[in-house]
Enzyme design. Structure first.
Site, PDB file in Angstrom:
ATOM      1  N   GLU A 153       7.322  49.674   0.198  1.00 45.68           N
ATOM      2  CA  GLU A 153       6.354  48.881   0.978  1.00 45.68           C
ATOM      3  C   GLU A 153       6.003  49.732   2.192  1.00 45.68           C
ATOM      4  O   GLU A 153       6.804  49.840   3.126  1.00 45.68           O
ATOM      5  CB  GLU A 153       6.993  47.558   1.433  1.00 45.68           C
ATOM      6  CG  GLU A 153       7.317  46.605   0.310  1.00 45.68           C
ATOM      7  CD  GLU A 153       6.085  45.940  -0.273  1.00 45.68           C
ATOM      8  OE1 GLU A 153       4.989  46.094   0.297  1.00 45.68           O
ATOM      9  OE2 GLU A 153       6.214  45.280  -1.316  1.00 45.68           O
ATOM     10  N   CYS A 204       2.388  46.156   9.266  1.00 49.21           N
ATOM     11  CA  CYS A 204       1.810  46.941   8.168  1.00 49.21           C
ATOM     12  C   CYS A 204       0.453  46.379   7.774  1.00 49.21           C
ATOM     13  O   CYS A 204      -0.490  47.112   7.539  1.00 49.21           O
ATOM     14  CB  CYS A 204       2.754  46.953   6.982  1.00 49.21           C
ATOM     15  SG  CYS A 204       3.236  45.313   6.421  1.00 49.21           S
TER      16      CYS A 204
END
Ligand code: NAD
Length: 478
Positions: free
Chosen positions: A251, A285
């Site tokens: 991720e 993110c």
């Protein structure tokens, strides 16, 4: 500024968790409060032998843990989230002091990951019957992998640890977790609380530097790495996991675009877009990192976002009036200051913010920028800080092309009063998640992960859970 009274005493009440025991490390890590730049805590750093001990403990625990039913393991996770909820206030305060985010966002991080964990253990992984005819019955089963190494970054340490941990242990694996050396403390406290619930060895928590992460990736006793962090480190994780052919979920970073169409109402959407840009000071993110606004609503959107930024005080996250906290660490602060300075030098127009304040703490104001080139650092890199460009377009095809002109592909959004049109545009974004009239909406039931260099594999949902398992075909003739 003088150090605050509560930063003068250095906390040392942190231990590694290995095989159900709280143990000191071979060495120490200093932990800095980014709002004061003071060391406020010291925690253990694990040595090589402690890594081996944690992996051995996880392997031993796997034999029994993997044989429990999903329901039994769900029970452990639910008891664990209940204990974490009892310690919510102390964990949230610790998270603010080590990470910097405003207290409301620390509480929200805990709330959302606790809910996500409880929802995840309600998901059912079933045996799939692939073929059933006169001659055969062929089934697809899913088996746990073994020991999963979980490596997390500094921006959302509690949520990212609990998400990966829940998925791994619910599916029958055992874990060794290594948080970022910048934000080890909440994870260590979560380990202490896990000790009250889980059998020894199911969850082990080791803190240490980047080198400990590399050794975890290389360790022959670990079957998978579940990594959350930067693209550059993700590539190193692949390289160091290659020798043992580990399974990997990555991720990674993002450079999320938000495309605002001409039929959107700038005033109505400004609050949501502002929050998606500057939650955790942009250190998310899936924060909005580029805005593409149609020329018809461009000026109105710039005005509405400027207004939001003017009304967003920044400062110590423990003061509830602050909407933005500091950057998490000096390295990140210096990087974002460089982007501030390069942006100003380029002649781009600063709509709001832009000044680097002369004060203690890694603080920067929420900043919107216009009249900036598509090939500037601010547009092409993951800035991971409170500065966002607003770029103008006249044809939607041009906005889609520019939004996709990046190696990143985590997520993106389209803003419009016509959801069907929004969906048509969203489907052309080269991203793992494309939202319409929202951004950053995640759930246990929906897979999340990156296209392109933003990741490999998915977390959450059945798809995510299966990523922590090995498919096994069982074929039986009649
Ligand atoms: P980072 O890559 O520097 O560090 C992440 C973790 O990796 C830390 O625990 C670190 O100690 C460890 N590490 C460093 N070198 C290693 C190596 N060679 N081998 C194994 N482990 C190693 O990331 P960061 O700066 O802490 O976090 C910010 C990044 O994380 C941003 O790019 C952000 O977008 C990304 N992120 C992604 C997601 C997502 O879900 N896609 C979520 C949060 C953050």
């Amino acid at each position: 500024m003088a150090a605050r009274a509560d930063d003068l005493e250095i906390r040392t009440d942190f231990s590694l968790l290995i095989n159900g025991e709280l143990v000191p490390g071979d060495d120490w890590l200093d932990v800095i409060n980014p709002a004061t730049e003071q060391v406020f805590a010291r925690c253990p750093a694990a040595g090589d032998a402690q890594l081996d001990a944690a992996v051995d403990a996880a392997r031993d625990a796997f034999a029994t843990w993997s044989r429990l039913s999903y329901e039994e393991r769900a029970g452990y996770v639910r008891r664990y989230t209940a204990v974490l909820a009892e310690h919510h206030a102390a964990l949230a305060a610790l998270l603010v002091r080590e990470q910097g985010k405003p207290i409301a966002q620390a509480r929200a991080e805990l709330d959302s990951c606790l809910k996500q964990a409880d929802d995840t253990v309600g998901l059912q992984i079933s045996v799939e019957v692939l073929v059933e005819d006169d001659t055969h019955r062929i089934e697809l089963h899913y088996r746990p992998l073994g020991v999963i190494g979980i490596i997390t970054p500094w921006n959302a340490p509690a949520a990212l640890a609990l998400n990966s941990l829940t998925s791994a242990v619910y599916t029958g694996n055992t874990v060794v977790i290594k948080p970022s050396p910048y934000t080890p403390l909440t994870t260590l406290k979560m380990g202490e609380l896990a000790r009250e619930i889980f059998p020894p060895g199911v969850i082990n928590v080791l803190t240490g530097g980047d080198e400990l992460g590399r050794r975890l990736c290389e360790h022959p006793g670990v079957q998978k790495i579940s990594f959350t962090g930067s693209v550059a480190t993700g590539k190193k994780v692949i390289a160091s996991s290659a020798e043992t052919l580990k399974r990997i979920t990555l991720e990674l970073g993002g450079n999320d675009p938000a495309i605002v169409l001409e039929d959107a109402d700038p005033k109505a959407i400004a609050k949501d877009i502002f929050f998606a840009c500057f939650v955790n000071s942009g250190q998310v993110c899936m924060a909005i990192k580029r805005i593409y606004a149609h020329e018809d609503i461009y000026d109105d959107l710039c005005d509405a976002l400027t207004e939001e930024a003017r009304n967003a005080p920044y400062g110590d996250g423990l003061d509830p009036k602050n909407k933005l906290g500091p950057l998490q660490n000096k390295m990140q602060y210096d990087k974002v200051v460089e982007i501030f300075e390069a942006t100003k030098r380029s002649g781009a127009r600063i709509l709001v913010g832009g000044d680097v304040p002369d004060r203690t703490g890694y603080f920067l104001p929420p900043t919107y920028v216009t009249d900036i080139d598509d090939d500037s650092r601010l547009v092409t890199e993951e800035q991971f800080g409170p500065i966002v460009p607003i770029l103008k377009f006249s044809e939607v095809e041009d906005a889609i092309r520019r939004a996709n002109d990046t190696r990143y592909g985590l997520s993106g959004s389209v803003w419009t009063s016509d959801p069907a049109r929004g969906k048509a545009v969203a489907s052309q974004l080269e991203v793992g998640t494309a939202w319409v009239n929202q951004h950053r909406a995640i759930s246990a039931y929906v897979p999340f992960g990156g296209a392109k260099e933003s990741g490999m594999g998915r977390q959450h949902s059945i798809l995510g859970l299966k990523g922590d398992m090995e498919p096994q075909v069982i074929s039986v003739p009649n």
